[in-house]
Design a protein around this motif. Sequence first.
Motif, short mmCIF file in Angstrom:
data_model
loop_
_atom_site.label_atom_id
_atom_site.label_comp_id
_atom_site.label_asym_id
_atom_site.label_seq_id
_atom_site.Cartn_x
_atom_site.Cartn_y
_atom_site.Cartn_z
N GLY A 190 7.68 43.68 37.18
CA GLY A 190 7.42 45.11 36.96
C GLY A 190 6.76 45.37 35.63
N ASP A 191 7.33 46.29 34.87
CA ASP A 191 6.83 46.63 33.53
C ASP A 191 7.84 46.14 32.51
N PRO A 192 7.37 45.54 31.40
CA PRO A 192 8.32 44.95 30.45
C PRO A 192 9.19 45.94 29.70
N THR A 193 8.85 47.24 29.78
CA THR A 193 9.63 48.23 29.04
C THR A 193 10.51 49.10 29.92
N VAL A 194 10.56 48.80 31.22
CA VAL A 194 11.37 49.59 32.15
C VAL A 194 12.52 48.73 32.66
N PHE A 195 13.69 48.90 32.07
CA PHE A 195 14.89 48.14 32.44
C PHE A 195 14.62 46.64 32.49
N ALA A 196 13.86 46.16 31.53
CA ALA A 196 13.51 44.74 31.50
C ALA A 196 13.79 44.11 30.13
N ARG A 197 14.47 44.83 29.26
CA ARG A 197 14.88 44.35 27.94
C ARG A 197 13.69 44.07 27.02
N GLY A 198 12.54 44.63 27.39
CA GLY A 198 11.38 44.49 26.53
C GLY A 198 11.58 45.16 25.19
N GLY A 199 12.29 46.27 25.18
CA GLY A 199 12.56 46.96 23.93
C GLY A 199 13.37 46.12 22.97
N GLU A 200 14.36 45.41 23.51
CA GLU A 200 15.18 44.53 22.67
C GLU A 200 14.34 43.39 22.09
N GLU A 201 13.46 42.86 22.91
CA GLU A 201 12.64 41.74 22.45
C GLU A 201 11.61 42.19 21.42
N GLY B 25 2.80 46.63 33.13
CA GLY B 25 2.65 46.24 34.52
C GLY B 25 3.07 47.38 35.43
N VAL B 26 2.79 47.26 36.71
CA VAL B 26 3.22 48.26 37.68
C VAL B 26 4.72 48.11 37.88
N THR B 27 5.50 49.09 37.46
CA THR B 27 6.93 49.00 37.63
C THR B 27 7.33 49.13 39.09
N SER B 28 8.36 48.40 39.49
CA SER B 28 8.84 48.48 40.86
C SER B 28 9.37 49.87 41.18
N ALA B 29 9.70 50.64 40.14
CA ALA B 29 10.20 52.01 40.35
C ALA B 29 9.16 52.88 41.04
N THR B 30 7.89 52.62 40.79
CA THR B 30 6.82 53.37 41.45
C THR B 30 6.12 52.53 42.52
N GLY B 31 5.87 51.26 42.21
CA GLY B 31 5.13 50.42 43.13
C GLY B 31 5.88 50.13 44.42
N GLY B 32 7.19 49.89 44.31
CA GLY B 32 7.97 49.59 45.50
C GLY B 32 7.97 50.71 46.51
N PRO B 33 8.34 51.91 46.12
CA PRO B 33 8.28 53.02 47.07
C PRO B 33 6.87 53.29 47.58
N ALA B 34 5.86 53.18 46.72
CA ALA B 34 4.49 53.50 47.13
C ALA B 34 4.03 52.65 48.30
N VAL B 35 4.26 51.33 48.21
CA VAL B 35 3.77 50.46 49.29
C VAL B 35 4.58 50.64 50.57
N ALA B 36 5.74 51.30 50.47
CA ALA B 36 6.55 51.59 51.65
C ALA B 36 6.28 52.98 52.20
N GLY B 37 5.25 53.65 51.65
CA GLY B 37 4.88 54.97 52.15
C GLY B 37 5.75 56.09 51.62
N ILE B 38 6.31 55.90 50.42
CA ILE B 38 7.18 56.91 49.84
C ILE B 38 6.60 57.38 48.51
N PRO B 39 6.07 58.60 48.43
CA PRO B 39 5.58 59.14 47.16
C PRO B 39 6.77 59.65 46.35
N LEU B 40 6.79 59.40 45.06
CA LEU B 40 7.94 59.85 44.27
C LEU B 40 7.89 61.35 43.97
N THR B 41 6.68 61.90 43.97
CA THR B 41 6.55 63.35 43.83
C THR B 41 5.75 63.88 45.02
N HIS B 42 5.98 65.14 45.32
CA HIS B 42 5.30 65.77 46.45
C HIS B 42 5.41 67.28 46.22
#
Length: 253
Positions: free
Chosen positions: A91-102, A118-135
Amino acid sequence: MTGDVGTVYLVGSGPGDPELLTVKARRLLKEADLVMHDRLPGKDVIELVPAEARVDVGKRAHGDRTPQSEINRRLVERAREGKTVVRLKGGDPTVFARGGEEMTHLADHGISFEVVPGVTSATGGPAVAGIPLTHREFASSVTVVTGHEDPTKAESAVDWEALAATGGTIVVLMGVTRLPEYTQALIDAGMDPETPVALVERATWDGQQVATGTLETIVDARDSVGVEPPAVTVIGEVAGVREDVREWLEGYE
């Protein structure tokens, strides 16, 4: 130790499909002296790295773990040897990936670093499954929370009651195991039990699968489909959009 200190690159690999890597991330994976990678980037991404440069520092639930303190130590040590080091994360190194600590650790030790998003799974995962996070009809806000907090915390920092009152879309990362707890917490806080929910497992990987239901039924749906980590949970009316577009989805279905 050489005279020059190397640079550490904190690189996000996206959800797993190597074609979703950024151009810069792909270049660094091939050029780095050392790539310290987690498990989540997936084998297709990791195989882009020359074999001699790969170092597995992943953490596995109920399995082998490389302590974060050891990862931090190695990053500093290798950079001080003059090496170009990539710290590769899913995903993205700064989204729940401890990048901030490092980042903080590297800065404290005088090590030059750069973040490559990087593309975080928080947005990329739903998107490829046909789920927009906003509408425009359903959700004008998104809240991303973790379902797997530091076990040393005295209490959860996630206020499920407040989230139930806020509305919009709720995205839970690393929340498959605790799904019964937080779905019930949202219902207890007043969220409609019929609120749509979707679980997207292994988004963009071989074996991607999706379970859908409501706050009241999603645990049974999870068990019926056999969803396991890593997976993203999407809670809100937007999760229902998948059924409207499902037959048109290509690539990962």
